[in-house]
Design a protein around this motif. Sequence first.
Motif, mmCIF file in Angstrom:
data_model
loop_
_atom_site.group_PDB
_atom_site.id
_atom_site.type_symbol
_atom_site.label_atom_id
_atom_site.label_comp_id
_atom_site.label_asym_id
_atom_site.label_seq_id
_atom_site.Cartn_x
_atom_site.Cartn_y
_atom_site.Cartn_z
ATOM 1 N N ILE A 228 -14.502 5.873 -3.622
ATOM 2 C CA ILE A 228 -13.101 5.999 -4.048
ATOM 3 C C ILE A 228 -12.263 6.579 -2.912
ATOM 4 C CG2 ILE A 228 -13.642 6.241 -6.501
ATOM 5 C CD1 ILE A 228 -13.304 9.305 -6.113
ATOM 6 N N ALA A 229 -12.565 6.154 -1.688
ATOM 7 C CA ALA A 229 -11.873 6.715 -0.524
ATOM 8 C C ALA A 229 -10.376 6.451 -0.583
ATOM 9 C CB ALA A 229 -12.472 6.141 0.760
ATOM 10 N N GLN A 230 -9.958 5.254 -1.019
ATOM 11 C CA GLN A 230 -8.539 4.927 -1.059
ATOM 12 C C GLN A 230 -7.801 5.792 -2.078
ATOM 13 O OE1 GLN A 230 -7.723 0.818 -1.898
ATOM 14 N NE2 GLN A 230 -5.503 1.024 -1.661
ATOM 15 N N ALA A 231 -8.406 5.979 -3.247
ATOM 16 C CA ALA A 231 -7.774 6.809 -4.273
ATOM 17 C C ALA A 231 -7.695 8.264 -3.825
ATOM 18 C CB ALA A 231 -8.541 6.697 -5.588
ATOM 19 N N ALA A 232 -8.780 8.777 -3.212
ATOM 20 C CA ALA A 232 -8.775 10.156 -2.746
ATOM 21 C C ALA A 232 -7.767 10.357 -1.620
ATOM 22 C CB ALA A 232 -10.176 10.558 -2.279
ATOM 23 N N MET A 233 -7.652 9.348 -0.735
ATOM 24 C CA MET A 233 -6.676 9.433 0.353
ATOM 25 C C MET A 233 -5.254 9.468 -0.199
ATOM 26 S SD MET A 233 -6.279 9.534 3.692
ATOM 27 C CE MET A 233 -7.808 8.876 4.374
ATOM 28 N N ALA A 234 -4.964 8.609 -1.161
ATOM 29 C CA ALA A 234 -3.636 8.597 -1.775
ATOM 30 C C ALA A 234 -3.365 9.912 -2.503
ATOM 31 C CB ALA A 234 -3.513 7.418 -2.738
ATOM 32 N N PHE A 235 -4.370 10.438 -3.177
ATOM 33 C CA PHE A 235 -4.219 11.694 -3.918
ATOM 34 C C PHE A 235 -3.840 12.835 -2.976
ATOM 35 C CE2 PHE A 235 -5.426 15.440 -6.260
ATOM 36 C CZ PHE A 235 -5.191 15.113 -7.593
ATOM 37 N N VAL A 236 -4.551 12.959 -1.849
ATOM 38 C CA VAL A 236 -4.300 14.041 -0.901
ATOM 39 C C VAL A 236 -2.940 13.870 -0.230
ATOM 40 C CG1 VAL A 236 -5.082 15.088 1.253
ATOM 41 C CG2 VAL A 236 -6.741 14.504 -0.514
ATOM 42 N N LEU A 237 -2.593 12.647 0.180
ATOM 43 C CA LEU A 237 -1.324 12.416 0.861
ATOM 44 C C LEU A 237 -0.132 12.648 -0.069
ATOM 45 C CD1 LEU A 237 -2.125 9.283 3.047
ATOM 46 C CD2 LEU A 237 -1.841 11.660 3.792
ATOM 47 N N ILE A 238 -0.282 12.306 -1.342
ATOM 48 C CA ILE A 238 0.809 12.575 -2.293
ATOM 49 C C ILE A 238 1.004 14.077 -2.448
ATOM 50 C CG2 ILE A 238 1.444 12.435 -4.733
ATOM 51 C CD1 ILE A 238 0.247 9.647 -4.786
ATOM 52 N N GLN A 239 -0.095 14.815 -2.532
ATOM 53 C CA GLN A 239 0.032 16.273 -2.589
ATOM 54 C C GLN A 239 0.672 16.823 -1.324
ATOM 55 O OE1 GLN A 239 -3.945 17.960 -3.730
ATOM 56 N NE2 GLN A 239 -2.668 19.039 -5.200
ATOM 57 N N ARG A 240 0.254 16.270 -0.181
ATOM 58 C CA ARG A 240 0.738 16.796 1.083
ATOM 59 C C ARG A 240 2.244 16.593 1.259
ATOM 60 N NH1 ARG A 240 3.261 17.763 4.958
ATOM 61 N NH2 ARG A 240 2.849 17.554 7.173
ATOM 62 N N PRO B 93 10.710 12.727 -2.255
ATOM 63 C CA PRO B 93 10.636 11.615 -1.302
ATOM 64 C C PRO B 93 9.268 11.550 -0.639
ATOM 65 C CG PRO B 93 11.849 13.440 -0.337
ATOM 66 C CD PRO B 93 11.549 13.834 -1.760
ATOM 67 N N LEU B 94 8.845 10.346 -0.303
ATOM 68 C CA LEU B 94 7.562 10.126 0.362
ATOM 69 C C LEU B 94 7.766 9.252 1.586
ATOM 70 C CD1 LEU B 94 5.181 9.354 -2.670
ATOM 71 C CD2 LEU B 94 5.401 11.516 -1.426
ATOM 72 N N PRO B 95 6.937 9.432 2.619
ATOM 73 C CA PRO B 95 7.005 8.532 3.776
ATOM 74 C C PRO B 95 6.681 7.100 3.353
ATOM 75 C CG PRO B 95 5.716 10.496 4.282
ATOM 76 C CD PRO B 95 5.955 10.504 2.816
ATOM 77 N N PRO B 96 7.215 6.114 4.054
ATOM 78 C CA PRO B 96 6.957 4.708 3.677
ATOM 79 C C PRO B 96 5.479 4.353 3.615
ATOM 80 C CG PRO B 96 8.761 4.840 5.263
ATOM 81 C CD PRO B 96 8.182 6.218 5.160
ATOM 82 N N PHE B 97 4.660 4.894 4.534
ATOM 83 C CA PHE B 97 3.241 4.512 4.525
ATOM 84 C C PHE B 97 2.517 5.085 3.308
ATOM 85 C CE2 PHE B 97 3.109 8.589 6.689
ATOM 86 C CZ PHE B 97 1.933 9.157 6.272
ATOM 87 N N VAL B 98 2.967 6.232 2.787
ATOM 88 C CA VAL B 98 2.363 6.785 1.578
ATOM 89 C C VAL B 98 2.788 5.966 0.359
ATOM 90 C CG1 VAL B 98 2.147 8.828 0.121
ATOM 91 C CG2 VAL B 98 2.282 9.081 2.599
ATOM 92 N N VAL B 99 4.057 5.529 0.338
ATOM 93 C CA VAL B 99 4.533 4.684 -0.757
ATOM 94 C C VAL B 99 3.748 3.371 -0.776
ATOM 95 C CG1 VAL B 99 6.506 3.404 -1.662
ATOM 96 C CG2 VAL B 99 6.828 5.702 -0.753
ATOM 97 N N GLU B 100 3.532 2.796 0.409
ATOM 98 C CA GLU B 100 2.805 1.533 0.493
ATOM 99 C C GLU B 100 1.345 1.704 0.079
ATOM 100 O OE1 GLU B 100 2.587 -2.537 1.081
ATOM 101 O OE2 GLU B 100 4.322 -1.188 1.079
#
Length: 460
Positions: free
Chosen positions: A216-228, A265-272
Motif C-alpha cells: 500500500i505504498a501509494q496510499a501511505a505516501m498520499a496519507f503522509v503527504l496530505i498530513q505534511r 491548499p495542497l501542491p499540485p503533485f499531491v492533488v494529482e
Amino acid sequence: MIFGCGCPIYARLLVRHPDLNIAPFTFNGSLAKLGVREKLAAEELIDQWTVQFLSGQHGKPDPSAFKTVAQAIEDYLAEKRGTLDAHKESTNLTIQKIAGILRPLAPFLCDRGIVYLKDVKTEHLSVFQETWQGRLRKNRESAGELVRQPKSQLGKQKNQEFVKMFFRRARELRWIPENPAELLLAVKTPRIEVKKKTAEEKQRLLEAIPHVFPNIAQAAMAFVLIQRYSGLRLVDVVTLRTDSLREDGLMIVSQEKNEQPVFVPLPPFVVELTRNLPPKSREYFFWTGTSTIKTAVNDWSEKMRKLYVEAGIEGKRTHEWRDTLAIEVLEGGGSLEDVQLLLGHKSRKTTEKYYVTLTKKRMENAIEARRRTWDADAMAIGPLPGPAISESPKPGVAGTHVRPPALGRSSFATLRNRKRAVRPFVALRLVGHAYSVHLTEIPPGPPVRPAQNRGCFQNR
C-alpha cells in the motif's frame, strides 16, 4: 415507612403532623427514579423528608434538592448528549469519554459515605484525582502483555476540566448551593515544546514508505503527504471523503473534533497523487466506512508508528505536522490569524495557546524592532556635553568609557556632604552592557561644614 420488597426500589411513606389540621405527608412510588439505589441512602433521604415536613416545610419534597451524585451524572450526560450531533460517531465517543471520567465518582464517594451531590466537598475531589490511571497498552518487550500506564499530567488536566464543567453546570442548575470543584488546585503540566520536522526527517519518512508498506505504498505516501501539506488531524485524514478533493486542495465541511469547516491548499503533485489513488471505499480515501472511526484511527496510528520507527525517528508524533505547518507559516511572515484559519481552530485562544511563542525568525524581528527604539532615544538625547572622566585615560583618546566603581555607604555620605561644594552634571550612557559616568565640574562654592549627628530623635 414500608419498603415493598425490602429494597428502596419501591417505598410507601406516611408522616403525620402533630397538628391534626395539617394533612399528613405521603410518598408512594419508586425511589430509584430519584437516583436512590441503596437502602441506606433511601432511609437517609426519607429521614430528611420527615424533618423537612415536621419543621414546617409542608408539601411534597423537591427531588432536585436531594439529587444523588449518580443521578446528577446521568442527567448531565443526557443533557450533554442532546447538545451534540446524534448522527456522528464522535458524539458517542465524546459521551463515553466524559462518562468514563465522571461515573467512577459515584462509587468512590459512596465508599466514603457520600450519596448526595450537595455533600461533596473539595477534599473529596482532590482525593478522587489521585485515582486516575492511564490507558492499557501492550508491552512490546513481553509478547504484547497489557500494562497500565501512569496518568500523564496533561491527562489529569483534561480530566479535571471535565469534572469542573460538571460541577459548574450543577451549580447553574441549582443542584448544589456551592461549587466544590472551583477550589481545586490546577494541575501543573510541563511546557509543551512546539517543534517542526526537519527536512532530513521528512526525506527519511518518504524513503521508508516503500520498505514498510510494499503493498500500500501509494496510499501511505498520499496519507503522509496530505498530513505534511494540510496539517489536518489524523482522524480527519483517515475519514477524508472523496468529494472533498478540489483542484487546489481539500475542502473539509466539518472537522471531527470541533465540527468547523476548513479549506487546506495542497501542491499540485499531491492533488494529482490523491486523485489517482484507488479509494478504500466509494465515499472515503483511507477508510472502508464499515468499521468504527476509532478502529480506523487506531489502525492508521499503528501504521504511522511503524513508519517512524523504520525511519529512525521514534518518539515523534504525527500531530507534529500541524506544528510544522504553523511554524512555517509564521516564519514566512504569516500571522496567528492565518494559522488559525489553516489549522481550523474554532477559537483564536487555541492558536495563541500553542503558537504564540515566537519562532527564531520572529524573535529576531522583535529584537531588531526593540533596537530601533534605542536609536530613537539616542537621537533625542543628542551628544552629551563636557569631557569624560576616566580612571586611566589613554593619550589621544577622548571620552574613554569605564564602568563606575561600586559605591559603599561611606562613599554616598561623602557625595552627600560635598553636593554643594562640587555640583557635578551626571549623565549615564548605555554602552554594550555597562554604564559610563560623565562628570562635568562646576566651580566650587563656599565650603560646607560636615553634617553633624543630631541623634535619632531629632528632626532630620
